[in-house]
Scaffold this motif. Sequence first.
Motif, PDB file in Angstrom:
ATOM      1  N   GLY A  14      64.442  11.573  -2.913  1.00  0.00           N
ATOM      2  CA  GLY A  14      64.657  12.855  -2.212  1.00  0.00           C
ATOM      3  C   GLY A  14      63.216  13.400  -1.692  1.00  0.00           C
ATOM      4  O   GLY A  14      63.278  14.617  -1.504  1.00  0.00           O
ATOM      5  N   PHE A  15      62.278  12.585  -1.334  1.00  0.00           N
ATOM      6  CA  PHE A  15      61.113  13.295  -0.579  1.00  0.00           C
ATOM      7  C   PHE A  15      61.219  13.053   0.821  1.00  0.00           C
ATOM      8  O   PHE A  15      61.149  11.877   1.164  1.00  0.00           O
ATOM      9  N   ALA A  16      61.602  13.944   1.272  1.00  0.00           N
ATOM     10  CA  ALA A  16      61.780  14.184   2.763  1.00  0.00           C
ATOM     11  C   ALA A  16      61.082  13.438   3.903  1.00  0.00           C
ATOM     12  O   ALA A  16      61.134  12.701   4.855  1.00  0.00           O
ATOM     13  N   GLU A  17      59.851  13.491   3.326  1.00  0.00           N
ATOM     14  CA  GLU A  17      58.665  13.030   4.171  1.00  0.00           C
ATOM     15  C   GLU A  17      58.334  11.826   3.999  1.00  0.00           C
ATOM     16  O   GLU A  17      57.255  11.275   4.592  1.00  0.00           O
ATOM     17  N   LEU A  18      58.968  11.072   3.237  1.00  0.00           N
ATOM     18  CA  LEU A  18      58.489   9.761   2.425  1.00  0.00           C
ATOM     19  C   LEU A  18      58.324   8.821   3.677  1.00  0.00           C
ATOM     20  O   LEU A  18      57.358   8.007   3.977  1.00  0.00           O
ATOM     21  N   THR A  19      59.362   8.709   4.785  1.00  0.00           N
ATOM     22  CA  THR A  19      59.077   7.913   5.927  1.00  0.00           C
ATOM     23  C   THR A  19      59.681   8.538   7.329  1.00  0.00           C
ATOM     24  O   THR A  19      60.437   9.879   6.680  1.00  0.00           O
ATOM     25  N   PRO A  20      59.356   8.212   8.236  1.00  0.00           N
ATOM     26  CA  PRO A  20      59.970   8.903   9.402  1.00  0.00           C
ATOM     27  C   PRO A  20      61.567   9.109   9.414  1.00  0.00           C
ATOM     28  O   PRO A  20      62.273   9.967  10.103  1.00  0.00           O
ATOM     29  N   LEU A  42      50.174  11.305  -0.582  1.00  0.00           N
ATOM     30  CA  LEU A  42      48.730  10.490  -0.291  1.00  0.00           C
ATOM     31  C   LEU A  42      48.722   9.344  -0.106  1.00  0.00           C
ATOM     32  O   LEU A  42      48.255   8.554   0.807  1.00  0.00           O
ATOM     33  N   LEU A  43      49.375   8.406  -1.001  1.00  0.00           N
ATOM     34  CA  LEU A  43      49.264   7.216  -0.878  1.00  0.00           C
ATOM     35  C   LEU A  43      50.406   6.411   0.249  1.00  0.00           C
ATOM     36  O   LEU A  43      49.676   5.384   0.853  1.00  0.00           O
ATOM     37  N   ARG A  44      51.502   6.693   0.366  1.00  0.00           N
ATOM     38  CA  ARG A  44      52.515   5.886   1.055  1.00  0.00           C
ATOM     39  C   ARG A  44      52.011   5.740   2.563  1.00  0.00           C
ATOM     40  O   ARG A  44      51.798   4.580   3.014  1.00  0.00           O
ATOM     41  N   PRO A  45      51.381   6.955   3.163  1.00  0.00           N
ATOM     42  CA  PRO A  45      50.942   6.500   4.631  1.00  0.00           C
ATOM     43  C   PRO A  45      49.853   5.765   4.613  1.00  0.00           C
ATOM     44  O   PRO A  45      49.620   5.002   5.669  1.00  0.00           O
ATOM     45  N   LEU A  46      48.925   5.940   3.457  1.00  0.00           N
ATOM     46  CA  LEU A  46      47.781   4.965   3.818  1.00  0.00           C
ATOM     47  C   LEU A  46      47.981   3.524   3.432  1.00  0.00           C
ATOM     48  O   LEU A  46      47.496   2.543   3.775  1.00  0.00           O
ATOM     49  N   VAL A  47      49.035   3.269   2.346  1.00  0.00           N
ATOM     50  CA  VAL A  47      49.340   1.881   2.245  1.00  0.00           C
ATOM     51  C   VAL A  47      50.165   1.282   3.479  1.00  0.00           C
ATOM     52  O   VAL A  47      49.662   0.348   4.006  1.00  0.00           O
ATOM     53  N   ASP A  48      50.910   2.129   4.192  1.00  0.00           N
ATOM     54  CA  ASP A  48      51.629   1.719   5.423  1.00  0.00           C
ATOM     55  C   ASP A  48      50.563   1.490   6.446  1.00  0.00           C
ATOM     56  O   ASP A  48      51.081   0.551   7.239  1.00  0.00           O
ATOM     57  N   ALA A  49      49.511   2.369   6.524  1.00  0.00           N
ATOM     58  CA  ALA A  49      48.580   2.018   7.564  1.00  0.00           C
ATOM     59  C   ALA A  49      47.602   0.885   7.236  1.00  0.00           C
ATOM     60  O   ALA A  49      46.593   0.769   7.957  1.00  0.00           O
ATOM     61  N   GLY A  50      47.541   0.473   6.179  1.00  0.00           N
ATOM     62  CA  GLY A  50      46.451  -0.714   5.737  1.00  0.00           C
ATOM     63  C   GLY A  50      45.437  -0.180   5.281  1.00  0.00           C
ATOM     64  O   GLY A  50      44.424  -1.027   5.208  1.00  0.00           O
ATOM     65  N   HIS A  86      51.855   5.819 -19.922  1.00  0.00           N
ATOM     66  CA  HIS A  86      53.377   5.292 -19.897  1.00  0.00           C
ATOM     67  C   HIS A  86      53.999   6.527 -19.320  1.00  0.00           C
ATOM     68  O   HIS A  86      55.154   6.816 -19.830  1.00  0.00           O
ATOM     69  N   HIS A  87      53.265   7.267 -18.715  1.00  0.00           N
ATOM     70  CA  HIS A  87      54.033   8.710 -18.041  1.00  0.00           C
ATOM     71  C   HIS A  87      55.222   8.107 -17.363  1.00  0.00           C
ATOM     72  O   HIS A  87      55.312   6.963 -16.383  1.00  0.00           O
ATOM     73  N   LYS A  88      56.259   8.946 -17.082  1.00  0.00           N
ATOM     74  CA  LYS A  88      57.292   8.626 -16.576  1.00  0.00           C
ATOM     75  C   LYS A  88      57.588   8.737 -15.332  1.00  0.00           C
ATOM     76  O   LYS A  88      58.475   8.311 -14.631  1.00  0.00           O
ATOM     77  N   HIS A  89      56.568   9.409 -14.694  1.00  0.00           N
ATOM     78  CA  HIS A  89      56.317   9.395 -13.108  1.00  0.00           C
ATOM     79  C   HIS A  89      55.785   8.114 -12.712  1.00  0.00           C
ATOM     80  O   HIS A  89      55.958   7.873 -11.213  1.00  0.00           O
ATOM     81  N   LEU A  90      55.243   7.301 -13.360  1.00  0.00           N
ATOM     82  CA  LEU A  90      54.444   5.971 -12.769  1.00  0.00           C
ATOM     83  C   LEU A  90      55.279   5.048 -11.924  1.00  0.00           C
ATOM     84  O   LEU A  90      55.086   4.557 -10.927  1.00  0.00           O
ATOM     85  N   PRO A  91      56.491   4.907 -12.665  1.00  0.00           N
ATOM     86  CA  PRO A  91      57.380   3.747 -12.016  1.00  0.00           C
ATOM     87  C   PRO A  91      57.835   4.189 -10.676  1.00  0.00           C
ATOM     88  O   PRO A  91      57.833   3.736  -9.786  1.00  0.00           O
ATOM     89  N   GLU A  92      57.833   5.507 -10.414  1.00  0.00           N
ATOM     90  CA  GLU A  92      58.268   6.038  -8.764  1.00  0.00           C
ATOM     91  C   GLU A  92      57.205   6.184  -8.110  1.00  0.00           C
ATOM     92  O   GLU A  92      57.435   5.848  -6.858  1.00  0.00           O
ATOM     93  N   ILE A  93      56.052   6.495  -8.649  1.00  0.00           N
ATOM     94  CA  ILE A  93      54.669   6.372  -7.756  1.00  0.00           C
ATOM     95  C   ILE A  93      54.555   5.158  -7.297  1.00  0.00           C
ATOM     96  O   ILE A  93      54.116   4.849  -6.047  1.00  0.00           O
ATOM     97  N   MET A  94      54.908   3.938  -8.074  1.00  0.00           N
ATOM     98  CA  MET A  94      54.598   2.426  -7.556  1.00  0.00           C
ATOM     99  C   MET A  94      55.476   2.144  -6.698  1.00  0.00           C
ATOM    100  O   MET A  94      55.122   1.851  -5.388  1.00  0.00           O
ATOM    101  N   GLN A  95      56.798   2.545  -6.807  1.00  0.00           N
ATOM    102  CA  GLN A  95      58.010   2.205  -5.943  1.00  0.00           C
ATOM    103  C   GLN A  95      57.706   2.665  -4.784  1.00  0.00           C
ATOM    104  O   GLN A  95      57.887   2.104  -3.681  1.00  0.00           O
ATOM    105  N   HIS A  96      57.766   4.150  -4.687  1.00  0.00           N
ATOM    106  CA  HIS A  96      57.725   4.875  -3.380  1.00  0.00           C
ATOM    107  C   HIS A  96      56.424   4.974  -2.739  1.00  0.00           C
ATOM    108  O   HIS A  96      56.325   5.547  -1.653  1.00  0.00           O
ATOM    109  N   GLY A  97      55.267   4.813  -3.636  1.00  0.00           N
ATOM    110  CA  GLY A  97      54.199   4.871  -2.981  1.00  0.00           C
ATOM    111  C   GLY A  97      53.655   3.643  -2.394  1.00  0.00           C
ATOM    112  O   GLY A  97      52.535   3.621  -1.686  1.00  0.00           O
ATOM    113  N   GLY A  98      54.457   2.518  -2.445  1.00  0.00           N
ATOM    114  CA  GLY A  98      54.171   1.262  -1.781  1.00  0.00           C
ATOM    115  C   GLY A  98      53.092   0.363  -2.652  1.00  0.00           C
ATOM    116  O   GLY A  98      52.588  -0.447  -2.050  1.00  0.00           O
TER     117      GLY A  98
END
Length: 305
Positions: free
Chosen positions: A92-98, A123-131, A174-186
């Motif tokens: 539900g992060f509306a700005e994740l991708t276009p 912070l991470l996803r746009p930078l991963v997408d941009a290389g 083992h923080h519970k947010h780490l799996p979603e940061i990895m998956q959706h942060g790329g």
Amino acid sequence: MARVFIDGEVGTTGLQIRQRLAGRSDIDLISLSDDRRKDISARLEACIAADVAILCLPDDAAREVVKAVQGHDVRLIDASTAHRIAEGWVFGFAELTPDQRRTIAAADRVSNPGCYSTGAIALLRPLVDAGLVAPDAAVSINAVSGYSGGGKAMIAEFEADTAPPLFVYGTDQHHKHLPEIMQHGGLSRRPVFSPSVGNFAQGMIVQIPMAVGPGDIARLRSALADRYADAQFVEVADGPAPKRLDPTELNGTNLMRLHVGGDDDLRTAVLYAQLDNLGKGASGAAVQALNLMLGQPEETGLTTR
């Protein structure tokens, strides 16, 4: 009017969602009396009667409701951690991708992002997408949040003045947010995450330090600005980060502000995300997703100031 039920409306997130929906003429809020809020039959009946049910519950309770309403014509927004990387659920992060807004608008199952992960992914996803950041980069994330994100027990501890001014936790990585940061942060490599809680109720800053090369700070800022150029609720600061950043500055809004600080000559940079952990980091994000699902303007009931 769309019928909406908040399962767990008396909790911190549920209360703030209800406040943002109060008085809206396009929504009929289904509410249970105090003596029926813990009655699973009454709660499931309310969920099934709703067009959209928002689950503000512990993970296991959210899973129980999701299983029980299968086969019924109710759309769900889950504010727990239970389904943030689950198959069949839209993040539900509306700005994740276009295309994410359209994906949320069409979804029957939406998982609300976590507060820390909202800042980190933004912070991470746009930078991963941009290389500019490799998926397998060694990423470190530091963050401080207001104590309202810790639930009733932590709120009571701070309000009773028995908590320290600030403490670090999640030291076992083992923080519970780490799996979603990895998956959706790329990311393909697990980041190192060090969260902390300060003696203030609401607000948050997420920080990502990194080594950079000549001209990289401008490239980082440009990639973030390009990704969020059309976003109403994500703002990229133009120019160097200020000397001081206040984690409470955006409280009461659905705005998240991103900064890039550092020095090319020193080959170091820090990315910052400021947000209200109960706004864009929780309740505001849920209402933003609800608006998209109902075909309403994205900003309805939300503010950036």
